[in-house]
Every structure is written in structure tokens, then in C-alpha cells.
Design a protein around this motif. Structure first.
Motif, PDB file in Angstrom:
ATOM      1  N   ASN A   1       0.800  -1.438   0.029  1.00 21.16           N
ATOM      2  CA  ASN A   1       0.014  -0.037   0.072  1.00 21.16           C
ATOM      3  C   ASN A   1       0.805   1.345   0.023  1.00 21.16           C
ATOM      4  N   ARG A   2       1.836   1.147   0.747  1.00 19.30           N
ATOM      5  CA  ARG A   2       2.873   2.469   0.822  1.00 19.30           C
ATOM      6  C   ARG A   2       3.409   2.710  -0.694  1.00 19.30           C
ATOM      7  N   ARG A   3       3.971   1.632  -1.460  1.00 21.06           N
ATOM      8  CA  ARG A   3       4.494   1.840  -2.815  1.00 21.06           C
ATOM      9  C   ARG A   3       3.280   2.163  -3.838  1.00 21.06           C
ATOM     10  N   LEU A   4       2.061   1.480  -3.500  1.00 22.55           N
ATOM     11  CA  LEU A   4       0.788   2.112  -4.468  1.00 22.55           C
ATOM     12  C   LEU A   4       0.484   3.550  -4.212  1.00 22.55           C
ATOM     13  N   GLU A   5       0.774   4.142  -2.996  1.00 26.10           N
ATOM     14  CA  GLU A   5       0.510   5.697  -2.911  1.00 26.10           C
ATOM     15  C   GLU A   5       1.818   6.271  -3.628  1.00 26.10           C
ATOM     16  N   ILE A   6       2.931   5.769  -3.681  1.00 22.56           N
ATOM     17  CA  ILE A   6       3.905   6.536  -4.186  1.00 22.56           C
ATOM     18  C   ILE A   6       3.773   6.541  -5.776  1.00 22.56           C
ATOM     19  N   LEU A   7       3.303   5.149  -6.425  1.00 20.01           N
ATOM     20  CA  LEU A   7       3.072   5.074  -7.723  1.00 20.01           C
ATOM     21  C   LEU A   7       1.850   5.770  -7.974  1.00 20.01           C
ATOM     22  N   ASP A   8       0.908   5.943  -7.177  1.00 24.33           N
ATOM     23  CA  ASP A   8      -0.130   6.982  -7.445  1.00 24.33           C
ATOM     24  C   ASP A   8       0.131   8.096  -7.650  1.00 24.33           C
ATOM     25  N   ARG A   9       1.089   8.850  -7.038  1.00 25.26           N
ATOM     26  CA  ARG A   9       1.493  10.042  -7.187  1.00 25.26           C
ATOM     27  C   ARG A   9       2.182  10.494  -8.696  1.00 25.26           C
ATOM     28  N   ARG A  10       2.984   9.197  -8.920  1.00 28.16           N
ATOM     29  CA  ARG A  10       3.713   9.527 -10.136  1.00 28.16           C
ATOM     30  C   ARG A  10       2.885   9.306 -11.402  1.00 28.16           C
ATOM     31  N   TYR A  11       1.854   8.392 -11.168  1.00 31.15           N
ATOM     32  CA  TYR A  11       1.005   8.373 -12.431  1.00 31.15           C
ATOM     33  C   TYR A  11       0.102   9.590 -12.505  1.00 31.15           C
TER      34      TYR A  11
ATOM     35  N   ALA B   1       1.273  12.327 -11.841  1.00 29.47           N
ATOM     36  CA  ALA B   1       2.117  13.336 -12.440  1.00 29.47           C
ATOM     37  C   ALA B   1       2.236  13.322 -13.941  1.00 29.47           C
ATOM     38  N   ALA B   2       2.070  11.853 -14.415  1.00 27.25           N
ATOM     39  CA  ALA B   2       2.168  11.770 -15.719  1.00 27.25           C
ATOM     40  C   ALA B   2       0.714  11.593 -16.494  1.00 27.25           C
ATOM     41  N   GLY B   3      -0.270  12.233 -15.851  1.00 28.07           N
ATOM     42  CA  GLY B   3      -1.427  12.293 -16.300  1.00 28.07           C
ATOM     43  C   GLY B   3      -2.427  11.028 -16.359  1.00 28.07           C
TER      44      GLY B   3
END
Length: 193
Positions: A164-174, A176-178
Motif C-alpha cells: 500500500n505504501r508503494r501504491l501511494e508512491i506510484l499513484d502520485r507518479r501516475y 504527475a504523468a496524467g
């Protein structure tokens, strides 16, 4: 009708049976074709929230080890189903997110998997609306796995909170990419591009 929570079979028994199941699957005459088909499915592996939680994820180098982990998870689940009185709800033991994603790739080969399961004498149970990814080191799944094959590789068997922690990081990056809602939406207008 009883509302009692079913009791999971002893992890030692599940581990022993899961090893037998895995050996039977790997010895099956169609195992090679099944493996090739499951690994070829990689062109459809576009989930934003499954495999990408793996650090430095690389489909080419990770798909074979993940196939092994997916087979081990399916073997554990088949053993729980068999030894636990064929209770489908009980069979949905916690599985780490990336391993669950690999199981989906394997289940996408239904004819091959059904024939192998029939010859091995097992039932493959996997129902998306009943699965849960609350796997944690030390839980029932981890205990049975470790008894069967030693410690699961933490690269793929991520604890629920870490995933879940990694999913939160991924979600922020996704975002940012739209890509919105972990890849479930975007606002790209391809006709204007």
C-alpha cells in the motif's frame, strides 16, 4: 446453518500437500505449454497496481520467478481447498499483490490449466471478488509457504502495508504523468494529438 468461522487446516498439512500439488503440476505433460502460454500473456500485463509495486520491476527478468511464485500460491490454495472441506471462501488465503497478478496470468489459460488440474486431481480456486491482499509475514499463508519451500522471496511477497505504501508512491507518479486513480482514468484526447 452455522455462522462459525471455518478453521483452516494445519499449515504443516497444507505445506506437504502443496509441495505434492506443485510437483504434479510441474510433471504434467502440458506444463511446458502452460508455462509458455502464461508467460506469453505478458503483452496484456498492463495493470498499474500489481507488478509495479516491485522495486525496479522488469517484466523480462521477473516473469519467470513470478510464475514460480504464482504456482506456489495456487498450490497452497488448492491444498487449503482440499484439506479444508472444499470451502471456497476459506481457500482465498492472503496473497501478495504481485503474486496475485501472476495468478491472473495463469488463470487466463483456462483450458490448459483445467486439464492439468484434472490430471493432478486438484481444484483451482480463485475468485477475484473474494480474494484479499492482506498478506503479512508471519500470517497463515507465510507459515504454510515457509514450511513448504522455505522463506518466500520478499521481492514478490510484499506485506500488505508495504504494498500500500508503494501504491501511494506510484499513484502520485501516475498522476504527475496524467494517469488518474492509479491508471483507471486519464484525460488524453487522442484525436487532438
Amino acid at each position: 446453518m452455522s455462522n462459525a468461522t471455518p478453521v483452516l487446516p494445519a499449515p504443516e498439512r497444507v505445506a506437504e500437500r502443496a509441495r505434492e500439488i506443485m510437483a504434479g503440476i510441474e510433471a504434467d505433460p502440458e506444463f511446458g505449454a502452460f508455462t509458455a502460454a502464461a508467460l506469453k500473456y505478458d503483452e496484456a500485463w498492463t495493470c498499474f497496481t500489481g507488478f509495479p509495486v516491485i522495486s525496479n520491476w522488469d517484466l523480462d527478468t521477473d516473469k519467470r520467478p513470478l510464475l514460480t511464485e504464482g504456482l506456489r500460491a495456487l498450490s497452497l490454495k488448492a491444498a487449503v481447498y482440499e484439506l479444508g472441506g472444499q470451502d471456497e471462501d476459506m481457500t482465498e488465503i492472503p496473497v501478495a499483490v504481485p503474486v496475485d497478478e501472476m495468478m491472473h496470468a495463469m488463470i487466463a489459460q483456462p483450458q490448459l490449466l483445467a486439464r492439468i488440474a484434472e490430471r493432478v486431481g486438484i481444484s483451482v480456486i480463485h475468485q477475484t471478488d473474494k480474494e484479499h491482499h492482506d498478506y503479512e509475514t508471519g500470517d497463515y499463508t507465510h507459515t504454510a509457504y515457509a514450511l513448504a519451500w522455505d522463506e518466500p522471496p520478499t521481492r514478490y511477497w510484499l506485506d500488505h502495508f508495504e504494498a500500500n505504501r508503494r501504491l501511494e508512491i506510484l499513484d502520485r507518479r501516475y498522476e504527475a504523468a496524467g494517469f488518474l486513480r492509479s491508471g483507471k482514468a486519464h484525460a488524453f484526447d487522442f484525436t487532438a494529438a
